[in-house]
Design an enzyme around this catalytic site. Structure first.
Site, PDB file in Angstrom:
ATOM      1  N   GLY A 180      39.074  69.867 -27.180  1.00 50.11           N
ATOM      2  CA  GLY A 180      39.197  68.707 -26.308  1.00 50.11           C
ATOM      3  C   GLY A 180      40.568  68.648 -25.671  1.00 50.11           C
ATOM      4  O   GLY A 180      41.382  69.566 -25.823  1.00 50.11           O
ATOM      5  N   GLY A 187      40.437  74.025 -27.454  1.00 49.28           N
ATOM      6  CA  GLY A 187      39.043  74.330 -27.659  1.00 49.28           C
ATOM      7  C   GLY A 187      38.223  73.106 -28.028  1.00 49.28           C
ATOM      8  O   GLY A 187      37.019  73.072 -27.805  1.00 49.28           O
ATOM      9  N   LYS A 195      44.433  63.744 -29.447  1.00 53.27           N
ATOM     10  CA  LYS A 195      43.430  64.747 -29.109  1.00 53.27           C
ATOM     11  C   LYS A 195      42.087  64.069 -28.961  1.00 53.27           C
ATOM     12  O   LYS A 195      41.542  63.515 -29.913  1.00 53.27           O
ATOM     13  CB  LYS A 195      43.382  65.821 -30.194  1.00 53.27           C
ATOM     14  N   ASP A 224      41.119  79.631 -35.674  1.00 56.71           N
ATOM     15  CA  ASP A 224      41.563  79.719 -34.288  1.00 56.71           C
ATOM     16  C   ASP A 224      43.090  79.782 -34.227  1.00 56.71           C
ATOM     17  O   ASP A 224      43.727  79.070 -33.465  1.00 56.71           O
ATOM     18  CB  ASP A 224      41.024  78.544 -33.475  1.00 56.71           C
ATOM     19  N   GLY A 238      47.713  69.263 -22.594  1.00 57.10           N
ATOM     20  CA  GLY A 238      46.983  70.520 -22.543  1.00 57.10           C
ATOM     21  C   GLY A 238      45.533  70.318 -22.914  1.00 57.10           C
ATOM     22  O   GLY A 238      45.066  69.198 -23.141  1.00 57.10           O
TER      23      GLY A 238
END
Ligand SMILES: *[C@@H]1O[C@H](CO)[C@@H](O)[C@H](O)[C@H]1NC(C)=O
Ligand SMILES: *[C@@H]1O[C@H](CO)[C@@H](O)[C@H](O)[C@H]1NC(C)=O
Ligand SMILES: *[C@@H]1O[C@H](CO)[C@@H](O)[C@H](O)[C@H]1NC(C)=O
Ligand SMILES: *[C@@H]1O[C@H](CO)[C@@H](O)[C@H](O)[C@H]1NC(C)=O
Ligand SMILES: *[C@@H]1O[C@H](CO)[C@@H](O)[C@H](O)[C@H]1NC(C)=O
Ligand SMILES: *[C@@H]1O[C@H](CO)[C@@H](O)[C@H](O)[C@H]1NC(C)=O
Ligand SMILES: *[C@@H]1O[C@H](CO)[C@@H](O)[C@H](O)[C@H]1NC(C)=O
Ligand SMILES: *[C@@H]1O[C@H](CO)[C@@H](O)[C@H](O)[C@H]1NC(C)=O
Length: 663
Positions: free
Chosen positions: A349, A347, A365, A462, A344
């Site tokens: 990366g 936000g 990530k 977030d 996926g």
């Protein structure tokens, strides 16, 4: 006539034991009160003592016998000791056994030489005497326990209480001979509150005796308060506005008997004295335990933080090294960041699945470039964040830093993220209510850990369904925490607009003024809770009932007194009304406009753990879409406040002890 002798106010109590060890299996019993008048004692090493001790050990070793009740005698003639134990009708055999075992020990410590004694716990009572106590009613001593929080709308409450209690008492008294004389009853006292009642006699009593005892007990229950009990050696009654018994363990009630209730015979002249004492003591032990645990945790936390500081000072390079991975290792693990391995895009990366040479699965990530942060700060932050370990946080295993590449390596969590299930009309059926409730609780504990329990106060900023991953057992694990630190300080001035947060989850003060605090996380949590309950996305909400987003829809239903309509239709057949309503209320409290009104995560976690915490009524939520709050947001710089008082904001259950003089 009974006369009040003393009323002592104890300190506020917080029932937080479960907060500390939600999974602890230890069967603790909760002591309530005991009575053993020192006016009649036996001499040490007497036959009576030997008999008493034999009796107690027989009670304890027969703890699993019978149906939560056991009576026996020990000795002969004048030295005979009569004893019994009675467990609350809903407790399991093993809890009953633990309680009986604990009680006999406890009673011989509290009443070393007293001839008669009785001791009460939440779960059981144990009693002995030198006179036959079987098949006869003992209404004294009578102990009153009262919650000192007043109830509003007393008349209505008392009516309901009396009716419900009466039913339970009738049912308990009329139980078939040989069965438990135990009954519970519920009544919807208001839309949001249910009244729970319980009545129980020792099963050796006749229907008439049991009824008489219960009538006496009901007549002396405290009223006007949120909960109360009356304990006597032969029977006890209790009511609360939370479910304090295990309903599933109670057999469905027999059809209500048609026999008219026996009026209680007036005047019980057998005993001329009567004591009534009110306590809420169950928790004193718990508080001590909590205190101790807090001290221990704090000490441990302090040790840990010293350790981290040492690393920051550069003394402990091995830790950094052990966290650092080669870029080539990561390239190999992710097959050169192949699209097939891409999980996926967040936000910060892209995320890839990888497999290390030791076959460990990882999530990788790859941070987007452009963070202004230098390599040293990056490493330091990663080391700090890697120290955060909690079962509701995705574990950060390490990092990779080469040239422009900044990569974070996480544990791999197999079941994708919450958004994958909760908004999907088919997959959401896999999440029944109890699963959702557990997920809500897990997320709350994870955030609480970030906010308070780790040394760093981390504001997630977030929180959203796609940042809540689900492990193989569907336990929630929050991801992307600490990104603010790792990615380089304050995102509100960062180079990437995208890192600011996610539309639909941002609190108004954050969305509009870039102000973040633990309370902006609470806001996002509130949105998440409402989404989990409704199965709908706040930012992608189809206009319903004139409401433009999920929050205003939830608020409208709440105001109209039909909160349950928010519930995801796939849950409609099987859910706990109480839990759902509390969660909705909690969600709405979290999305209130004024950050100061929103509960802290500590309060949230406590509320989810204990039905006895009373929630305030939510005020109108903030609507980001309508920018209502522009320019008048009272903002407190919570993030910088590392020394926020930890004193419990949820003080509940003031306690009073009331002692009545003998008549
Ligand atoms: C009984 O207890 C009371 C209060 O605890 C105490 O004052 C009294 O001395 C005791 N009497 C005896 C005989 O131990
Ligand atoms: C009771 O018996 C024990 C041992 O049998 C003895 O040590 C103790 O002194 C005795 N106590 C009394 C009060 O006689
Ligand atoms: C359990 O009760 C029975 C009957 O009262 C008694 O004989 C027996 O000793 C008790 N069990 C134990 C292990 O003491
Ligand atoms: C238990 O109580 C019943 C009366 O309710 C009595 O008949 C029975 O003998 C008692 N059991 C023992 C072991 O004393
Ligand atoms: C029980 O003990 C009390 C006080 O020692 C005594 O007055 C009473 O007679 C005893 N009862 C029996 C049945 O032995
Ligand atoms: C409860 O009500 C009593 C009198 O009705 C009052 O004295 C007491 O202060 C009230 N307590 C609370 C916590 O409101
Ligand atoms: C309370 O309300 C719920 C749902 O509205 C209903 O299912 C339940 O039967 C009610 N309970 C009582 C005791 O009225
Ligand atoms: C409630 O009782 C049922 C049946 O005895 C049992 O399976 C369940 O584990 C109990 N729940 C709790 C919370 O004790």
């Amino acid at each position: 006539m009974a006369k009040f002798k003393a009323m002592i106010k104890l300190f506020p109590l917080a029932i937080v034991l479960s907060l500390l060890s939600p999974t602890a299996e230890a069967q603790q019993v909760t002591y309530l009160y005991h009575d053993c008048p020192n006016t009649t004692t036996f001499s040490r090493n007497s036959t009576y003592q030997a008999n008493r001790d034999a009796l107690l050990s027989s009670l304890s070793s027969n703890g699993t016998r019978g149906d939560g009740f056991y009576n026996t005698t020990s000795g002969r003639g004048a030295d005979t000791v009569y004893g019994l134990f009675l467990c609350r009708g809903d407790v399991s055999t093993s809890v009953c056994q633990s309680c009986a075992t604990f009680a006999v020990d406890d009673i011989s410590r509290r009443c070393p030489v007293e001839t008669t004694a009785v001791i009460w716990y939440d779960e059981c009572l144990v009693r002995y005497s030198n006179q036959s106590i079987f098949s006869s009613v003992a209404e004294a001593p009578a102990i009153v326990l009262a919650n000192t929080q007043n109830i509003t709308d007393q008349d209505r409450f008392n009516q309901q209480l009396q009716a419900t209690m009466d039913d339970a008492a009738t049912q308990a008294a009329n139980a078939t001979p040989g069965a438990k004389k135990f009954a519970i009853g519920e009544a919807n006292f208001s839309t949001f509150q249910t009244l729970y009642t319980l009545a129980q006699c020792t099963p050796d009593l006749s229907t008439m005796d049991c009824d008489r005892c219960l009538q006496f007990a009901m007549g002396n229950l405290p009223t006007g308060v949120r909960g109360g009990r009356l304990l006597t050696p032969s029977c006890n009654v209790r009511y609360e506005i939370y479910r304090f018994y295990n309903q599933t363990a109670v057999a469905p009630p027999p059809p209500p008997p048609a026999t008219p209730r026996t009026p209680p015979p007036g005047g019980n002249g057998r005993r001329t004295w009567q004591i009534i004492v009110a306590v809420i003591a169950p928790i004193i032990v718990a508080i001590l335990f909590l205190f101790l645990a807090c001290c221990l945790l704090k000490r441990r936390a302090r040790k840990k933080s010293e350790h981290v500081q040492a690393e920051n000072g550069g003394c402990d390079i091995t830790t950094v090294d052990s966290l650092q991975y080669d870029f080539t290792t990561i390239e190999t693990a992710t097959d050169n960041f192949s699209d097939a391995n891409k999980l996926g895009e967040g936000g910060f990366g892209e995320v890839y699945k990888g497999v290390l040479p030791n076959l460990q699965e990882i999530a990788v990530k790859r941070l987007s470039r452009g963070s202004g942060q230098g390599a040293v700060e990056f490493k330091n932050e990663v080391v700090l964040v890697a120290k955060l370990q909690h079962r509701n946080l995705v574990r950060l295993l390490g990092f990779c830093l080469e040239g422009e590449e900044k990569i974070l390596i996480y544990e791999y969590v197999p079941n994708k993220s919450l958004d994958y299930f909760v908004y999907d009309p088919v997959k959401q059926e896999q999440l029944d209510w109890s699963r959702r409730y557990k997920i809500i609780g897990g997320i709350a504990r994870g955030i609480l850990y970030l906010h308070e329990d780790s040394r760093l106060r981390i504001i997630h900023r977030d929180l959203k369904a796609s940042n809540v991953l689900l492990d193989g057992d569907m336990n929630p694990k929050i991801s992307d925490f600490g990104m603010a630190r790792i990615f380089g300080g304050d995102q509100t001035q960062g180079t990437t607009r995208r890192v600011v947060g996610t539309y639909g989850y941002m609190s108004p003060e954050y969305a509009m003024h870039g102000q973040f605090s633990v309370k902006s996380d609470a806001y996002s949590f509130g949105v998440l809770v409402l989404e989990i309950i409704s199965g709908q996305k706040n930012s992608n909400f189809y206009e319903t009932d004139g409401a433009q987003d999920l929050i205003s829809y939830a608020w409208k239903l709440w105001k109209d007194d039909r909160p349950l309509e928010l519930l995801n239709p796939v849950l409609r057949d099987n859910y706990s009304r109480n839990e759902v309503i509390r969660c909705i209320q909690l969600g709405l409290l979290c999305v209130q406009e004024d950050p100061a009104d929103r509960p802290t995560m500590a309060t949230v976690v406590l509320t989810l753990n204990s039905y006895s915490v009373t929630l305030s009524m939510p005020k109108e939520p903030a609507f980001v879409l309508h920018s209502k709050s522009e320019g008048r947001m009272p903002y407190k710089g919570l993030e910088s406040d590392q020394s926020t008082s930890r004193s419990a904001p949820w003080s509940i259950n003031d306690v009073s002890i009331t002692e009545l003089d003998p008549r």
